[in-house]
Write a protein that holds these residues in place. Structure first.
Motif, PDB file in Angstrom:
ATOM      1  N   TYR A 101       0.808  -1.222   0.000  1.00 25.28           N
ATOM      2  CA  TYR A 101       0.000   0.000   0.000  1.00 25.28           C
ATOM      3  C   TYR A 101       0.840   1.271   0.000  1.00 25.28           C
ATOM      4  O   TYR A 101       0.582   2.205  -0.755  1.00 25.28           O
ATOM      5  CB  TYR A 101      -0.951   0.002   1.205  1.00 25.28           C
ATOM      6  CG  TYR A 101      -1.899   1.172   1.179  1.00 25.28           C
ATOM      7  CD1 TYR A 101      -2.981   1.178   0.305  1.00 25.28           C
ATOM      8  CD2 TYR A 101      -1.682   2.289   1.982  1.00 25.28           C
ATOM      9  CE1 TYR A 101      -3.827   2.264   0.253  1.00 25.28           C
ATOM     10  CE2 TYR A 101      -2.530   3.375   1.927  1.00 25.28           C
ATOM     11  CZ  TYR A 101      -3.609   3.363   1.062  1.00 25.28           C
ATOM     12  OH  TYR A 101      -4.444   4.435   0.994  1.00 25.28           O
ATOM     13  N   GLY A 102       1.877   1.300   0.847  1.00 23.09           N
ATOM     14  CA  GLY A 102       2.717   2.495   0.952  1.00 23.09           C
ATOM     15  C   GLY A 102       3.402   2.812  -0.372  1.00 23.09           C
ATOM     16  O   GLY A 102       3.578   3.991  -0.727  1.00 23.09           O
ATOM     17  N   ARG A 149       4.769  -4.292   6.096  1.00 24.01           N
ATOM     18  CA  ARG A 149       4.104  -3.133   5.504  1.00 24.01           C
ATOM     19  C   ARG A 149       4.842  -1.839   5.859  1.00 24.01           C
ATOM     20  O   ARG A 149       4.950  -0.933   5.041  1.00 24.01           O
ATOM     21  CB  ARG A 149       2.652  -3.065   5.999  1.00 24.01           C
ATOM     22  CG  ARG A 149       1.835  -2.005   5.345  1.00 24.01           C
ATOM     23  CD  ARG A 149       0.420  -2.016   5.844  1.00 24.01           C
ATOM     24  NE  ARG A 149       0.323  -1.555   7.218  1.00 24.01           N
ATOM     25  CZ  ARG A 149      -0.824  -1.370   7.860  1.00 24.01           C
ATOM     26  NH1 ARG A 149      -1.973  -1.626   7.240  1.00 24.01           N
ATOM     27  NH2 ARG A 149      -0.839  -0.950   9.095  1.00 24.01           N
ATOM     28  N   ALA A 150       5.356  -1.781   7.084  1.00 26.76           N
ATOM     29  CA  ALA A 150       6.069  -0.578   7.502  1.00 26.76           C
ATOM     30  C   ALA A 150       7.502  -0.568   6.974  1.00 26.76           C
ATOM     31  O   ALA A 150       8.026   0.478   6.590  1.00 26.76           O
ATOM     32  CB  ALA A 150       6.053  -0.461   9.022  1.00 26.76           C
ATOM     33  N   LYS A 153       8.734   0.526   3.116  1.00 29.77           N
ATOM     34  CA  LYS A 153       8.983   1.917   2.744  1.00 29.77           C
ATOM     35  C   LYS A 153      10.416   2.342   3.060  1.00 29.77           C
ATOM     36  O   LYS A 153      10.798   3.473   2.829  1.00 29.77           O
ATOM     37  CB  LYS A 153       8.006   2.829   3.502  1.00 29.77           C
ATOM     38  CG  LYS A 153       6.545   2.623   3.139  1.00 29.77           C
ATOM     39  CD  LYS A 153       6.073   3.569   2.043  1.00 29.77           C
ATOM     40  CE  LYS A 153       6.035   4.997   2.547  1.00 29.77           C
ATOM     41  NZ  LYS A 153       5.567   5.923   1.530  1.00 29.77           N
TER      42      LYS A 153
ATOM     43  N   ALA C 176      -2.762   4.367   7.203  1.00 31.72           N
ATOM     44  CA  ALA C 176      -2.693   4.773   5.799  1.00 31.72           C
ATOM     45  C   ALA C 176      -1.915   6.083   5.671  1.00 31.72           C
ATOM     46  O   ALA C 176      -1.069   6.241   4.786  1.00 31.72           O
ATOM     47  CB  ALA C 176      -4.092   4.930   5.223  1.00 31.72           C
ATOM     48  N   ASP C 178       0.319   7.222   7.728  1.00 33.58           N
ATOM     49  CA  ASP C 178       1.713   6.912   8.052  1.00 33.58           C
ATOM     50  C   ASP C 178       2.427   6.318   6.844  1.00 33.58           C
ATOM     51  O   ASP C 178       3.615   6.517   6.656  1.00 33.58           O
ATOM     52  CB  ASP C 178       1.741   5.928   9.227  1.00 33.58           C
ATOM     53  CG  ASP C 178       3.145   5.547   9.634  1.00 33.58           C
ATOM     54  OD1 ASP C 178       3.844   6.443  10.140  1.00 33.58           O
ATOM     55  OD2 ASP C 178       3.537   4.388   9.443  1.00 33.58           O
ATOM     56  N   LEU C 179       1.678   5.594   6.016  1.00 37.27           N
ATOM     57  CA  LEU C 179       2.284   4.959   4.830  1.00 37.27           C
ATOM     58  C   LEU C 179       2.291   5.908   3.639  1.00 37.27           C
ATOM     59  O   LEU C 179       2.632   5.508   2.541  1.00 37.27           O
ATOM     60  CB  LEU C 179       1.538   3.670   4.488  1.00 37.27           C
ATOM     61  CG  LEU C 179       1.710   2.550   5.522  1.00 37.27           C
ATOM     62  CD1 LEU C 179       0.714   1.440   5.288  1.00 37.27           C
ATOM     63  CD2 LEU C 179       3.137   2.005   5.477  1.00 37.27           C
ATOM     64  N   GLY C 180       1.864   7.149   3.849  1.00 36.76           N
ATOM     65  CA  GLY C 180       2.012   8.148   2.797  1.00 36.76           C
ATOM     66  C   GLY C 180       0.724   8.600   2.140  1.00 36.76           C
ATOM     67  O   GLY C 180       0.762   9.374   1.198  1.00 36.76           O
ATOM     68  N   ALA C 181      -0.441   8.132   2.604  1.00 41.82           N
ATOM     69  CA  ALA C 181      -1.690   8.489   1.944  1.00 41.82           C
ATOM     70  C   ALA C 181      -2.163   9.877   2.385  1.00 41.82           C
ATOM     71  O   ALA C 181      -2.051  10.237   3.557  1.00 41.82           O
ATOM     72  CB  ALA C 181      -2.762   7.457   2.263  1.00 41.82           C
TER      73      ALA C 181
END
Lengths: 371, 289, 275
Positions: A101-102, A149-150, A153, C176, C178-181
């Motif tokens: 997702y990132g 997931r973290a 990135k 989300a 935090d992941l760039g959204a």
């Protein structure tokens, strides 16, 4: 240590209405270390983490990442990523979609995303599970998805909010080693929040102990345990007997100290504190030995002056397998905790309830606390 | 995520604007006009002057209209009680059924709610009317040799038909909140009561019912309020003497052409409904405190 | 298999009760449907299977127009209700502002106000304030009815969407971000997927309420804007006939189909969402 701090809290405060969640914290996190923020619930540790992530903004003070004040940088543009307490896996996406997702929102090409997701799945040992939904995974697997997931990135700092709290006790133990190994492998700075002192001591290079929004002590795990800076730290990290102290004699050499609720004077192998300073004496339960014979007895095992002695009666025994925790009542009624290993070769027979015993500890064993 | 409007004024305006404008124009305004009419009087057939008099409300207090109002409240109360008595065992059976049955049973109860109200009422007419299924069934087994020819029972166009119709229509509304409350109820509490020596009936009265009380109150209100304002059921199933307040309001607007009086009655009905809702809010808040 | 003390469904009085309620709820509807295939004008005695009444139905231009009107009104009012209701729910969820409780109460009011009161209010409104012009082209001729339907159904949509929003896990949005959204991306990727069951349930509820509504429509429809319930009402007042049975059967099947669709699309929690 020449490495510059990768994260710097500069006199940071965070107020939620009248509540001071974080109260003037200054703290440096060094590049490449595994740092734990440790404290009871409500001590402000999670707020500190969210301040780094940009999910909260400081009420006062500055947060610097790589020496740059990140005040104006929104969460989605900060070079840090978080593993959330409840893991916060997107329930409507597959494992692969969660992990990718990132990269997707960053506009990374699908082919590259697919490659990096595959790498990340391999890193956390989830190869072949990319098409599952989060609710089709075990607790440990979900944990790994959140990590992957973290990490995908490639953040400067990985933030972990109670990362193991969702797991059962056995798995938690196993994941500790794995998480520490993962950190060594990827070489990314980890900043973890936990209320579990065992977890912090087992994994972190350094810990900050927090209480009521303030830093009580920053030190490596062993130093925290052996040289606590305050009664709070001594009590929070492991079991401890704390006595209020009063200076009796300050000779050159061992100081003699009276503890208000200990019925014998203490000999301590330390420099005496200046007269009039309030202080406390902390004594770890495993530093006390139990004997059937006291110092007056000719056959006493230790009668030298380097040791302290006190008489008591066993009031309660908590069997813990490898060791037993004894509650021993002194003559004045004060209970002292003693941790004694079980089944040591050559050790005398186990003590029983209501048995009179002698407590013995070295003059070097206690620590003086001034707060 | 909650923030002050200042932080995102554009988003706030975008979200707040359309619904609020819509409500003001197409909900509040029509009701305000009704209130205006209620305080007015007919000057001619088409001309209504808002005079600010309470004459219409005074007229609503005449015995004939008070009677209609009383009958409406009475019908609604009877319907609510009947729904509660019929619905509680159903809700319990569903809530305590094995998980795989629960959804199917709940759907079976809910499905009629999705069917058009008019059609449901019509279906009941077909059952109750003189040449309907009930009368036909009785006629089939009627010993005409002994008792003479069967005279069809007059099951339609009376008060009983209206109550049956209202129960028929409202039952799903009662079962759903009851089920929700019972489903949330911690089973081990009932088991603890049984374990401590209380019988099933005592446990039901002392544990199940008090703990399900929020759901019971919700069910009562959710049944009572729409029943009070029922129009179609008394219109189709009732006789001339079983008309409820909604039918009287309708008559003022569509045949008697006394809009100000109809508006006043409509206002009274609305006030009653709101009071009932407010009562529920009060009871649930006290329950929480 | 003997049940435990709480398996009330295993006890025979309970089973009897459930069966009786089942007959009460379904008997009239099922017999109505059965007799729509009966080869007789009289609707009590079975005289053999026929589709005559359906044939007659499909030859009745007025009824078909009314049915078309009903579907048009339901579709359009559902669309607008979804927009308005979702906006209201998001507003009350995302922001803290003065008068919030008042607005939450106002939004819930159309659910509470009796239908007849709304009906006469719209009758007065569309005669005194906004007389709807006659002779407009389809679907604008149905405007008054559509407006009235939106006014009560968007409250239901707001209710359902608010309930779903209350269960939203904020840490998903945090994750989300935090992941760039960005905010917009979070809305699209996280919030809307979370809301989709409520949007489906709310939409179907609005559609059914509109299709179902007789009272409010009755007071806002004109001679050339007859809806299906209004038309059926006229037929029912006249007499119980197999044509009405046939028309009702079609509508029942339509709603059953919608309910099945809802179930298919969003699984278990439709019952809870519906109220």
């Amino acid at each position: 240590m020449a490495a510059p701090p990768i994260i710097c809290f500069d006199n940071v405060s965070k107020f939620h209405g009248p509540v001071r969640a974080v109260d003037g914290v200054s703290l440096d996190i060094r590049e490449g270390e595994f740092f734990a923020l440790l404290g009871p619930s409500g001590c402000g540790k999670t707020s500190l983490l969210r301040l780094v992530a940009g999910l909260e903004m400081p009420s006062a003070g500055r947060v610097l990442i790589d020496g740059v004040d990140v005040a104006g940088v929104p969460a989605n543009r900060r070079p840090v990523n978080m593993v959330f307490q409840g893991l916060a896996l997107f329930p409507h996406m597959t494992v692969a979609e969660n992990i990718g997702y990132g990269l997707k929102v960053a506009g990374v090409a699908p082919a590259e995303t697919a490659d990096r997701v595959a790498d990340a799945l391999a890193l956390v040992k989830l190869v072949g599970l990319g098409q599952r939904r989060p609710d089709q995974l075990s607790g440990g697997q979900r944990q790994r998805v959140a990590l992957a997931r973290a990490l995908i990135k490639r953040p400067r700092v990985l933030l972990l909010d109670e990362p193991l709290s969702a797991l059962d006790a056995k798995l938690r133990e196993a994941m500790r080693a794995e998480l520490a190994q993962l950190q060594a492998d990827v070489g990314i700075t980890f900043l973890m929040v936990t209320h579990d002192q065992d977890e912090a001591l087992a994994m972190a290079d350094r810990c900050a102990v927090l209480n009521h929004g303030r830093v009580e002590q920053v030190a490596a795990p062993a130093a925290l345990y052996e040289m606590p800076a305050s009664r709070f730290v001594a009590d929070f990290i492991g079991g401890v007997n704390v006595f209020e102290g009063r200076l009796l004699v300050a000779l050159p050499g061992p100081a003699s100290i009276a503890a208000t609720d200990l019925d014998v004077p203490l000999r301590l192998d330390i420099t005496a504190p200046p007269p009039g300073t309030p202080f406390w004496v902390a004594l770890r339960p495993e530093r006390i030995a139990l004997y059937r014979r006291g110092p007056g007895d000719a056959a006493a095992p230790v009668a030298d002056t380097d040791h302290n002695h006190a008489a008591g009666i066993v009031r309660h025994i908590a069997y813990r397998g490898s060791a037993s925790l004894y509650h021993v009542a002194l003559g004045n009624g004060r209970i002292v905790q003693v941790l004694r290993p079980n089944g040591l070769p050559g050790a005398p027979a186990d003590f029983v309830m209501a048995e009179p015993v002698w407590l013995t500890w070295a003059a070097t064993a206690p620590t003086l606390l001034f707060a | 995520m909650t923030e002050r409007p200042k932080a995102a004024r554009g988003v706030f305006a975008l979200l707040a604007g359309p619904p609020l404008v819509w409500l003001a124009l197409f909900f509040v305004l029509p009701l305000v006009i009704i209130l205006g009419y209620a305080l007015g009087e007919n000057r001619s057939l088409t001309d209504i002057a808002i005079t600010g008099s309470f004459r219409n409300f005074g007229r609503a207090l005449q015995p004939v209209y008070l009677g209609v109002l009383g009958k409406s409240l009475w019908f609604a109360a009877l319907t609510t009680i009947a729904c509660l008595v019929i619905g509680f065992p159903v809700a319990m059976a569903i809530a305590f059924a094995p998980a795989r049955w629960r959804l199917a049973l709940l759907l079976l109860v809910m499905l009629p709610f999705w069917v058009n109200l008019l059609i449901r009422t019509y279906a009941l007419m077909a059952v109750l009317r003189p040449e309907g299924y009930i009368n036909s069934l009785i006629k089939l087994v009627w010993p005409a040799a002994w008792l003479g020819d069967f005279v069809p029972l007059d099951l339609l166009h009376n008060n009983a038909a209206v109550i049956i119709g209202l129960v028929y229509v409202q039952l799903p509304f009662m079962v759903l909140p009851l089920y929700a409350a019972l489903d949330r109820l911690d089973r081990s509490l009932i088991e603890a009561s049984l374990d401590l020596g209380a019988g099933q009936l005592t446990s039901f009265a002392r544990i199940t019912v008090p703990l399900a009380m929020p759901g019971i109150i919700a069910g009562i209100i959710i049944t009572f309020v729409p029943t009070l304002g029922a129009y179609l059921t008394p219109d189709l199933l009732g006789g001339t003497s079983s008309q409820m307040i909604a039918n009287v309001i309708d008559r003022q607007f569509r045949s008697a052409n006394d809009w100000p009086f109809g508006a006043a009655l409509s206002f009274i009905l609305m006030a009653l409904a709101l009071v009932a809702m407010a009562l529920q809010g009060l009871v649930t808040r006290r329950g929480r405190a | 298999m003997a049940g435990g003390p709480l398996d009330y469904g295993h006890r025979w009085p309970m089973r009897l009760w459930l069966a009786a309620v089942g007959v009460f709820l379904y008997g009239p509807l099922l017999s109505l449907m059965a007799f729509s295939f009966n080869n007789s004008r009289r609707t009590i005695v079975w005289r053999g299977f026929t589709l005559d009444w359906y044939r007659k139905l499909f030859a009745d231009a007025d009824l078909l127009t009314a049915f078309g009107n009903s579907l048009t009104i339901a579709a359009l009012s559902t669309l607008v209700s979804l927009g308005l209701g979702t906006a209201t729910a998001l507003l009350l969820w995302r922001f803290r502002f003065e008068g919030q409780t008042a607005i939450a109460g106002l939004v819930a009011l159309p659910i509470v106000v009796p239908e007849i009161c709304l009906g006469v209010a719209f009758l007065v409104f569309f005669s005194a304030v906004l007389p709807w012009p006659t002779g407009l082209a389809w679907p604008f001729n149905l405007g008054a009815i559509i407006i009235a339907h939106i006014s009560f159904s968007f409250s239901f949509v707001a209710l359902v969407v608010r309930a779903r929003l209350a269960g939203f896990d904020h840490s998903l949005a945090d994750a989300a971000r935090d992941l760039g959204a960005s905010d917009g991306t979070i809305l699209r990727d996280i919030l809307l997927p979370h809301l989709s069951p409520a949007l489906i349930a709310g939409g179907l509820l609005a559609f059914t309420l509109s299709l179902d509504d007789f009272v409010i429509t009755f007071f806002t429809s004109g001679p050339d804007t007859i809806t299906f319930p209004v038309k059926v009402y006229a037929m029912v007042r006249f007499s119980v006939t197999p044509e009405v049975n046939a028309a009702s059967t079609l509508l029942i099947l339509l709603t059953a189909g919608l309910a099945a669709l809802a179930l298919r699309l969003q699984g278990g929690d439709i019952g809870r969402e519906a109220l």
